[in-house]
Design an enzyme around this catalytic site. Sequence first.
Site, PDB file in Angstrom:
ATOM      1  N   ASN A 175      15.462  32.413 -27.530  1.00 47.47           N
ATOM      2  CA  ASN A 175      16.199  32.284 -28.793  1.00 47.47           C
ATOM      3  C   ASN A 175      15.442  31.431 -29.793  1.00 47.47           C
ATOM      4  O   ASN A 175      15.296  31.794 -30.956  1.00 47.47           O
ATOM      5  CB  ASN A 175      17.574  31.662 -28.529  1.00 47.47           C
ATOM      6  N   SER A 198      17.063  31.960 -15.888  1.00 46.55           N
ATOM      7  CA  SER A 198      17.807  32.521 -17.018  1.00 46.55           C
ATOM      8  C   SER A 198      18.164  31.422 -18.019  1.00 46.55           C
ATOM      9  O   SER A 198      18.095  31.629 -19.233  1.00 46.55           O
ATOM     10  CB  SER A 198      19.068  33.230 -16.529  1.00 46.55           C
ATOM     11  N   ARG A 237      16.528  31.879 -21.693  1.00 44.18           N
ATOM     12  CA  ARG A 237      17.462  32.143 -22.780  1.00 44.18           C
ATOM     13  C   ARG A 237      17.208  31.173 -23.936  1.00 44.18           C
ATOM     14  O   ARG A 237      17.080  31.566 -25.093  1.00 44.18           O
ATOM     15  CB  ARG A 237      18.896  32.003 -22.303  1.00 44.18           C
TER      16      ARG A 237
END
Lengths: 156, 274
Positions: free
Chosen positions: B200, B192, B196
């Site tokens: 992004n 994660s 992430r």
Amino acid sequence: MSINVTMIGQLIAFAIFVWFTKAFVWPPLAQAMREREQRIADGLAASERGAEELEKARADYEQTMAEARQKASEILAQANKRSNEMIEEAREEARREGERLVEQARSEINQELARARQSLREEVAGIAAAGAGRILKREIDAGTHKSLIEDLVAEI
Amino acid sequence: MSANSENPVTGYIDHHLTNFEVGEGFWALHVDTLITSFVLGILFAGTFWLAARKATAGVPGSWQNFVEMVLEFIDGLVKESFHAKSNLIAPLALTIFIWVFLMNFMDLVPIDWLPTLAYALGFEYFKVVPPTNMNTTFGLSIGVFLLIIFYSLKFKGGLGYLKELLGHPFGLWFFPANLALNIIETLAKPISLSLRLFGNLYAAELIFVLLATMTLGVTAPELFSSAGNIAMFVGQVFLTTLWAIFHILVVPLQAFIFMILTIIYLSMASETDH
């Protein structure tokens, strides 16, 4: 977009940078910050202590001043009293001296008076004897008529 | 790039999303990513080392002041969430925060500058933003993952860690379920973390690329020759500016999230009493 050995390279680079930061970047800066913190704390404590000491010194000064003022006024009062006493003493002495002088003068005058009276008597007796001699045309023997003359002197 | 000849827009996008690769298969190296991230890492380490080398307890200079500000910020965060004793966590967090921040920041460099420069130097492709390469984000998060394992073993002991893996959260009788859950939970952390950051930054970069294609192939004299071109140009400038302003928020935020989650994961790993 495939995972390949680049990942291992990035992992190694990551490890190197973390190690470098841990070894050479973080400790000196943290140390400097801790030191500055300590220094500021010390400075604050010192200033507080200084303020306390100043307060104490002021209190001391005020107490000393009050004592000195009181002592000065005591000394002044004592001096005033003493000067009054001295003036009183001097006046008394002057008065006594004056009286003594007057007394002495009076006794001298009296002595002088007595002496003058005596010599006057003697002179009058002489004059009387001479006068009487001249009247009697003869010498009155001073020796024989001594008692007589003395009576006369006493009478004058 | 066969698309290059057919459609200039697809060609442009593809070109921007391709790494400069040396080697084949797993043993391929993305040279652009490695160079950019390493240069930025050196920039971080060098400038901070400069402040550390001249660190004084007296009146600090402006650079030292800034560095101390960052340090104090990170130290506060670490002290708040990490309660065990370790002098690695704070430098680790500092490295992650600044390095990831700098790598993210490359997204704000006008999109064609560095690739054009690199092309002039002989790199056919040059993908500038390292976190848009999963190798970077997974490289970081696997480092964090290894530290999670290391801290778990260090603070709980081998037996204690094993007991936690088998006996949590349902009690020792359900150890297969516990083990499965714990393995998933532990693996989810680095995945994660890296996805992430990658997601992004990749999305942001893609939008910059797409905005750049709005006037692709239009030469300067053509730009003001028609109302359509003018509208496209104005729209492009407006949208790119807006996205860049938004991105000013995203760049430090993603760096911060990566750092704070690392701290929290490691503090969880080092907590002995559950």
